[in-house]
Design a protein around this motif. Structure first.
Motif, short mmCIF file in Angstrom:
data_model
loop_
_atom_site.label_atom_id
_atom_site.label_comp_id
_atom_site.label_asym_id
_atom_site.label_seq_id
_atom_site.Cartn_x
_atom_site.Cartn_y
_atom_site.Cartn_z
N TRP A 1 0.84 -1.20 0.00
CA TRP A 1 0.00 0.00 0.00
C TRP A 1 0.87 1.24 0.00
N GLY A 2 0.54 2.20 -0.88
CA GLY A 2 1.24 3.47 -0.92
C GLY A 2 0.33 4.59 -0.44
N TYR A 3 0.89 5.58 0.25
CA TYR A 3 0.06 6.64 0.82
C TYR A 3 0.91 7.88 1.12
N ASP A 4 0.25 8.99 1.42
CA ASP A 4 0.91 10.25 1.73
C ASP A 4 1.26 10.28 3.21
N THR A 5 2.55 10.18 3.51
CA THR A 5 2.96 10.04 4.91
C THR A 5 2.90 11.35 5.69
N ASP A 6 2.57 12.45 5.04
CA ASP A 6 2.42 13.71 5.77
C ASP A 6 1.01 13.88 6.34
N GLU A 7 0.12 12.96 6.01
CA GLU A 7 -1.26 13.05 6.50
C GLU A 7 -1.39 12.53 7.92
N SER A 8 -2.54 12.80 8.53
CA SER A 8 -2.82 12.40 9.91
C SER A 8 -3.09 10.91 10.02
N VAL A 9 -2.48 10.27 11.02
CA VAL A 9 -2.71 8.85 11.26
C VAL A 9 -4.17 8.56 11.54
N ASN A 10 -4.73 9.28 12.50
CA ASN A 10 -6.08 8.96 12.97
C ASN A 10 -7.18 9.57 12.11
N GLU A 11 -6.95 10.74 11.53
CA GLU A 11 -8.01 11.42 10.79
C GLU A 11 -8.10 10.99 9.33
N THR A 12 -6.99 10.53 8.77
CA THR A 12 -6.96 10.24 7.33
C THR A 12 -6.46 8.84 6.99
N LEU A 13 -5.27 8.51 7.45
CA LEU A 13 -4.59 7.32 6.94
C LEU A 13 -5.22 6.02 7.41
N SER A 14 -5.70 5.98 8.64
CA SER A 14 -6.33 4.75 9.12
C SER A 14 -7.53 4.38 8.26
N GLY A 15 -8.34 5.38 7.90
CA GLY A 15 -9.50 5.12 7.05
C GLY A 15 -9.10 4.68 5.66
N GLN A 16 -8.03 5.27 5.12
CA GLN A 16 -7.57 4.86 3.80
C GLN A 16 -7.05 3.43 3.83
N LEU A 17 -6.37 3.06 4.90
CA LEU A 17 -5.89 1.69 5.03
C LEU A 17 -7.07 0.73 5.14
N ALA A 18 -8.10 1.12 5.87
CA ALA A 18 -9.29 0.28 6.00
C ALA A 18 -9.90 -0.01 4.63
N THR A 19 -9.97 1.01 3.79
CA THR A 19 -10.50 0.84 2.43
C THR A 19 -9.63 -0.12 1.63
N TYR A 20 -8.32 0.04 1.74
CA TYR A 20 -7.41 -0.81 0.99
C TYR A 20 -7.51 -2.27 1.45
#
Length: 234
Positions: A75-94
């Motif tokens: 999985w690739g993602y923007d590491t400057d984003e928020s863990v709890n507000e953004t990235l966790s949800g994106q990982l859930a989708t992936y």
């Protein structure tokens, strides 16, 4: 007339019997259920300011051990984003996409560095626990790292990695290894990025000292690779 009718009926009956016999010969038998994948699908989650390419060595080792490309996902993602507000949800989708593609009930998560915070938040607060079998944290700043202050001014991801951050506190509160997920960590006493070194181990996890290995070299270290593969097979 009666004889003719009987002959026609007999002929039709004969045709019907022949058709039935041929259908029995050529009809496909019910297919067996598709065999399940030999391994639980693995989702690799890279660290800060990195990309999925960092997993090349470990992916190669896992393929040599019998995994297929259809069981390995980076999985690739923007590491400057928020863990709890953004990235966790994106990982859930992936993860949901991987499960739909493979038909698997659960996945294994293998994370490096900052990716450990994203995966742990997904499991602990993002509803991921029922869908994860193993979580491997390699050099994760699980209790924060002082080096993250160097980029905290412009990056929310870095702020989330600082000691005492909201993310670090919430992940450390209560059970650090919740759910039925199996947890393991790998840490190095020569890690120039994770400060202090003991930020990595988690209560309730199997914590492995990797020896004197640099932060990014943990991704290609033979001992770590063997350990991760053994852990995922357990």
């Amino acid at each position: 007339m009666a004889a003719t009718t009987r002959a026609r009926v007999g002929a039709r009956l004969l045709v019907s019997l022949l058709v039935a016999a041929m259908t029995t010969l050529v009809a496909p038998t019910p297919s067996a259920a598709a065999p399940r994948a030999a391994h639980t699908p693995v989702v690799f989650v890279h660290g800060y300011n990195a990309d999925p390419g960092v997993w090349g060595s470990l992916r190669a080792d896992m393929k040599a051990a019998g995994y297929t490309d259809d069981e390995l996902f980076s999985w690739g993602y923007d590491t400057d984003e928020s863990v709890n507000e953004t990235l966790s949800g994106q990982l859930a989708t992936y993860v949901a996409e991987v499960r739909a593609r493979t038909g698997a009930d659960r996945v294994d998560l293998v994370a490096h560095s900052f990716g450990s915070l994203v995966t742990r938040w997904y499991v602990k607060f993002g509803g991921g626990a029922p869908f994860v079998s193993h979580l491997a944290s390699i050099a994760g700043p699980n209790h924060g790292t002082a080096t993250a202050w160097a980029c905290a001014a412009w990056s929310q991801g870095c702020r989330d990695m600082t000691p005492g951050s909201y993310v670090a506190k919430q992940l450390a509160a209560g059970d650090e290894t919740p759910g039925s997920v199996s947890y393991a960590t790998w840490w190095s006493n020569c890690d120039e990025v994770i400060n202090p070194d003991n930020s990595v181990p988690l209560t309730g996890a199997t914590n492995h000292p990797a020896g004197c290995v640099a932060h990014n070299d943990l991704l290609t270290d033979d001992g770590v690779s063997r350990g991760v593969r053994s852990f995922l097979a357990s």
